[in-house]
Design a protein around this motif. Structure first.
Motif, mmCIF file in Angstrom:
data_model
loop_
_atom_site.group_PDB
_atom_site.id
_atom_site.type_symbol
_atom_site.label_atom_id
_atom_site.label_comp_id
_atom_site.label_asym_id
_atom_site.label_seq_id
_atom_site.Cartn_x
_atom_site.Cartn_y
_atom_site.Cartn_z
ATOM 1 N N GLU A 1 51.578 12.048 36.154
ATOM 2 C CA GLU A 1 51.420 12.546 34.795
ATOM 3 C C GLU A 1 49.980 12.371 34.330
ATOM 4 O OE1 GLU A 1 53.128 10.838 30.730
ATOM 5 O OE2 GLU A 1 54.697 11.848 31.893
ATOM 6 N N VAL A 2 49.438 13.405 33.702
ATOM 7 C CA VAL A 2 48.060 13.376 33.214
ATOM 8 C C VAL A 2 48.105 13.188 31.708
ATOM 9 C CG1 VAL A 2 45.844 14.573 33.149
ATOM 10 C CG2 VAL A 2 47.401 14.931 35.086
ATOM 11 N N GLY A 3 47.779 11.976 31.260
ATOM 12 C CA GLY A 3 47.861 11.638 29.852
ATOM 13 C C GLY A 3 46.557 11.848 29.103
ATOM 14 N N ARG A 4 46.489 11.270 27.918
ATOM 15 C CA ARG A 4 45.372 11.509 27.006
ATOM 16 C C ARG A 4 44.038 11.056 27.581
ATOM 17 N NH1 ARG A 4 45.372 12.755 21.826
ATOM 18 N NH2 ARG A 4 47.602 12.337 21.687
ATOM 19 N N THR A 5 44.015 9.938 28.294
ATOM 20 C CA THR A 5 42.749 9.434 28.834
ATOM 21 C C THR A 5 42.735 9.489 30.364
ATOM 22 O OG1 THR A 5 43.564 7.146 28.828
ATOM 23 C CG2 THR A 5 42.421 7.923 26.847
ATOM 24 N N ASP A 6 43.537 10.381 30.925
ATOM 25 C CA ASP A 6 43.615 10.500 32.382
ATOM 26 C C ASP A 6 42.905 11.755 32.865
ATOM 27 O OD1 ASP A 6 45.247 8.217 32.580
ATOM 28 O OD2 ASP A 6 47.053 9.400 32.202
ATOM 29 N N ALA A 7 42.455 11.688 34.103
ATOM 30 C CA ALA A 7 41.905 12.850 34.794
ATOM 31 C C ALA A 7 42.452 12.842 36.209
ATOM 32 C CB ALA A 7 40.384 12.811 34.802
ATOM 33 N N ARG B 1 55.521 16.940 26.593
ATOM 34 C CA ARG B 1 55.844 17.201 27.997
ATOM 35 C C ARG B 1 54.540 17.465 28.740
ATOM 36 N NH1 ARG B 1 59.723 22.126 27.854
ATOM 37 N NH2 ARG B 1 59.957 21.690 30.067
ATOM 38 N N PRO B 2 53.766 16.411 29.030
ATOM 39 C CA PRO B 2 52.445 16.611 29.648
ATOM 40 C C PRO B 2 52.544 17.150 31.070
ATOM 41 C CG PRO B 2 52.999 14.284 29.565
ATOM 42 C CD PRO B 2 54.057 14.993 28.792
ATOM 43 N N ALA B 3 51.431 17.712 31.523
ATOM 44 C CA ALA B 3 51.372 18.257 32.876
ATOM 45 C C ALA B 3 51.359 17.131 33.899
ATOM 46 C CB ALA B 3 50.122 19.122 33.022
ATOM 47 N N ARG B 4 51.766 17.496 35.119
ATOM 48 C CA ARG B 4 51.726 16.569 36.244
ATOM 49 C C ARG B 4 50.987 17.239 37.394
ATOM 50 N NH1 ARG B 4 55.744 12.576 35.585
ATOM 51 N NH2 ARG B 4 55.795 12.129 37.809
ATOM 52 N N VAL B 5 50.182 16.479 38.099
ATOM 53 C CA VAL B 5 49.471 16.967 39.285
ATOM 54 C C VAL B 5 49.811 16.035 40.437
ATOM 55 C CG1 VAL B 5 47.242 17.442 40.349
ATOM 56 C CG2 VAL B 5 47.608 17.979 37.928
ATOM 57 N N GLY C 1 66.765 18.839 57.842
ATOM 58 C CA GLY C 1 67.261 17.535 58.262
ATOM 59 C C GLY C 1 67.153 16.463 57.191
ATOM 60 N N VAL C 2 67.401 16.853 55.932
ATOM 61 C CA VAL C 2 67.328 15.888 54.820
ATOM 62 C C VAL C 2 68.570 16.036 53.963
ATOM 63 C CG1 VAL C 2 64.807 15.917 54.763
ATOM 64 C CG2 VAL C 2 66.084 17.522 53.335
ATOM 65 N N SER C 3 68.812 15.027 53.137
ATOM 66 C CA SER C 3 69.943 15.072 52.215
ATOM 67 C C SER C 3 69.578 15.898 50.989
ATOM 68 C CB SER C 3 70.325 13.656 51.784
ATOM 69 O OG SER C 3 69.275 13.093 50.992
ATOM 70 N N ALA C 4 70.603 16.337 50.252
ATOM 71 C CA ALA C 4 70.372 17.090 49.018
ATOM 72 C C ALA C 4 69.590 16.248 48.014
ATOM 73 C CB ALA C 4 71.701 17.543 48.421
ATOM 74 N N ARG C 5 69.878 14.964 47.948
ATOM 75 C CA ARG C 5 69.166 14.089 47.017
ATOM 76 C C ARG C 5 67.693 13.996 47.377
ATOM 77 N NH1 ARG C 5 68.750 13.021 42.257
ATOM 78 N NH2 ARG C 5 71.033 12.919 42.202
ATOM 79 N N ARG C 6 67.387 13.832 48.670
ATOM 80 C CA ARG C 6 65.985 13.721 49.068
ATOM 81 C C ARG C 6 65.236 15.024 48.785
ATOM 82 N NH1 ARG C 6 63.354 12.644 55.077
ATOM 83 N NH2 ARG C 6 61.193 12.665 54.362
ATOM 84 N N LEU C 7 65.885 16.170 49.047
ATOM 85 C CA LEU C 7 65.242 17.455 48.787
ATOM 86 C C LEU C 7 64.973 17.627 47.291
ATOM 87 C CD1 LEU C 7 64.372 20.189 50.083
ATOM 88 C CD2 LEU C 7 66.625 21.055 49.434
ATOM 89 N N HIS C 8 65.964 17.314 46.473
ATOM 90 C CA HIS C 8 65.808 17.433 45.021
ATOM 91 C C HIS C 8 64.698 16.513 44.523
ATOM 92 C CE1 HIS C 8 66.756 16.746 40.740
ATOM 93 N NE2 HIS C 8 67.232 17.973 40.767
ATOM 94 N N ASP C 9 64.680 15.274 45.006
ATOM 95 C CA ASP C 9 63.650 14.317 44.570
ATOM 96 C C ASP C 9 62.256 14.784 44.996
ATOM 97 O OD1 ASP C 9 65.613 12.761 43.461
ATOM 98 O OD2 ASP C 9 65.613 11.245 45.052
ATOM 99 N N ALA C 10 62.149 15.399 46.174
ATOM 100 C CA ALA C 10 60.848 15.889 46.651
ATOM 101 C C ALA C 10 60.326 16.995 45.742
ATOM 102 C CB ALA C 10 60.965 16.377 48.089
ATOM 103 N N PHE C 11 61.183 17.943 45.381
ATOM 104 C CA PHE C 11 60.749 19.029 44.497
ATOM 105 C C PHE C 11 60.398 18.496 43.116
ATOM 106 C CE2 PHE C 11 62.055 21.937 47.707
ATOM 107 C CZ PHE C 11 61.444 23.144 47.404
ATOM 108 N N ARG C 12 61.182 17.561 42.618
ATOM 109 C CA ARG C 12 60.872 16.985 41.306
ATOM 110 C C ARG C 12 59.542 16.240 41.334
ATOM 111 N NH1 ARG C 12 63.033 19.032 36.786
ATOM 112 N NH2 ARG C 12 65.253 19.423 37.047
ATOM 113 N N ALA C 13 59.294 15.483 42.403
ATOM 114 C CA ALA C 13 58.053 14.709 42.498
ATOM 115 C C ALA C 13 56.839 15.617 42.642
ATOM 116 C CB ALA C 13 58.126 13.739 43.682
ATOM 117 N N ALA C 14 56.966 16.686 43.428
ATOM 118 C CA ALA C 14 55.812 17.538 43.720
ATOM 119 C C ALA C 14 55.603 18.624 42.675
ATOM 120 C CB ALA C 14 55.978 18.176 45.099
#
Length: 332
Positions: A94-100, A86-90, A243-256
């Protein structure tokens, strides 16, 4: 917090933290806020090595969410020092083995570390990064930018090794940093590794526009919640206000942030409640008052969730605050 605008003499140190606020305050190169996740009580160690105008921060942290920003005139290169299932995300990447991740001054940072992880950040003046990048040729001249960087595997391994060594140096051999030749040699070696990693073979991936939109929506949601901290804010109310839908709000939190709006906002309220308890010095009735004042109406659930996040009961936090305050100090 330091902007690194005035280089300090060579120095190394190591600290351990059980408080996310103290850990975030110790981080250099910007201003950050750490919110623990429920997997385990927060704990962290931080090794800091400073040589000239370079700062290496090597950390081992439990699961958490990071919000903050990079100080102006600074560039920060961040890497995972280990890869898990479960790698970190910034900023949603996703920040993988050869990512910065490369962030320049003014950039907004949203990180999600879903489990205990070792990571490193190398901070340097933006002018120095541009000087090194002129040799390597990637475009790093955009202020406030956050880019994912896919590094050549051999260069990624060398950079991780150099940063690991710097962390060990800060912990075990800080006295040697006062020898000018040693500090200068270490600074030069780190510069060489940065320039070598940011070669023409490194693939720069700018932050997707959708992530920027998600960060703005999360920021608006947090502002709305903080203005109503004395009660829970439910998804329907938040969606109507923004002024957003529940899906858009959930997707925003998941993405960020890699988590749901409900889970993040609950952790934020628990964190604010902890800060309130740490400022007080009275008895059990104050625990009840703080819980109710931050929207926790079921005191048993509040105590359970608080202990899961911070490793102690609210009453224990209050007792510690009373000890720090000393006799004769009254809580608000």
């Amino acid at each position: 917090m330091s902007t690194l605008n005035h280089p300090a003499p060579a120095a190394g140190l190591m600290h351990s933290f059980a408080e996310p606020d103290r850990f975030s305050a110790a981080l250099l190169g910007g201003e950050f806020e750490i919110t623990p996740l429920h997997d385990e009580p927060f704990s962290a160690t931080l090794r800091v090595l400073r040589v000239g105008d370079l700062v290496v921060q090597h950390a081992d942290t439990s699961a958490h969410v990071t919000r903050g920003g990079i100080a102006s005139g600074i560039a920060v290169l961040m890497l995972n020092m280990q890869i898990t299932d479960r790698p970190a995300r910034v900023n949603g990447v996703e920040v993988g083995r050869t990512d910065a991740v490369l962030a320049t001054g003014g950039a907004e940072i949203a990180g999600h570390t879903p489990r205990r992880l070792r990571w490193a950040a190398l901070a340097l003046p933006l002018s120095l990064l541009e000087e090194l990048a002129e040799i390597a040729a990637p475009d790093v001249h955009v202020p406030g930018a956050v880019s994912g960087v896919a590094l050549p595997p051999d260069r990624a391994a060398r950079l991780v090794s150099a940063l690991s060594a710097a962390g060990e140096f800060a912990e075990r051999l800080p006295e040697r940093l006062h020898k000018p030749d040693c500090a200068a040699g270490l600074a030069m070696a780190l510069r060489d590794e940065i320039a070598g990693a940011l070669t023409a073979e490194a693939a720069f991936r700018p932050r997707p526009r959708a992530v920027g939109q998600a960060l703005r929506l999360v920021r608006e949601a947090e502002t709305f919640m903080e203005a109503r901290v004395a009660r829970p804010v439910y998804t329907e109310e938040l969606c109507a206000a923004l002024g957003v839908s529940a899906r858009r709000l959930h997707d925003a939190f998941r993405a960020a942030l890699g988590t749901s709006p409900h889970a993040h906002l609950k952790s934020r309220r628990l964190t604010l409640a902890r800060r309130a308890l740490q400022r007080q010095a009275n008895g059990p009735e104050l625990v009840k008052s703080v819980a109710l004042g931050h929207g926790f109406w079921h005191l048993g659930h509040f105590a359970r969730d608080y202990r899961a996040l911070f490793g102690e009961l609210p009453s224990e936090t209050l007792a510690t605050a009373g000890t720090r305050a000393g006799p004769g100090c009254e809580g608000a």
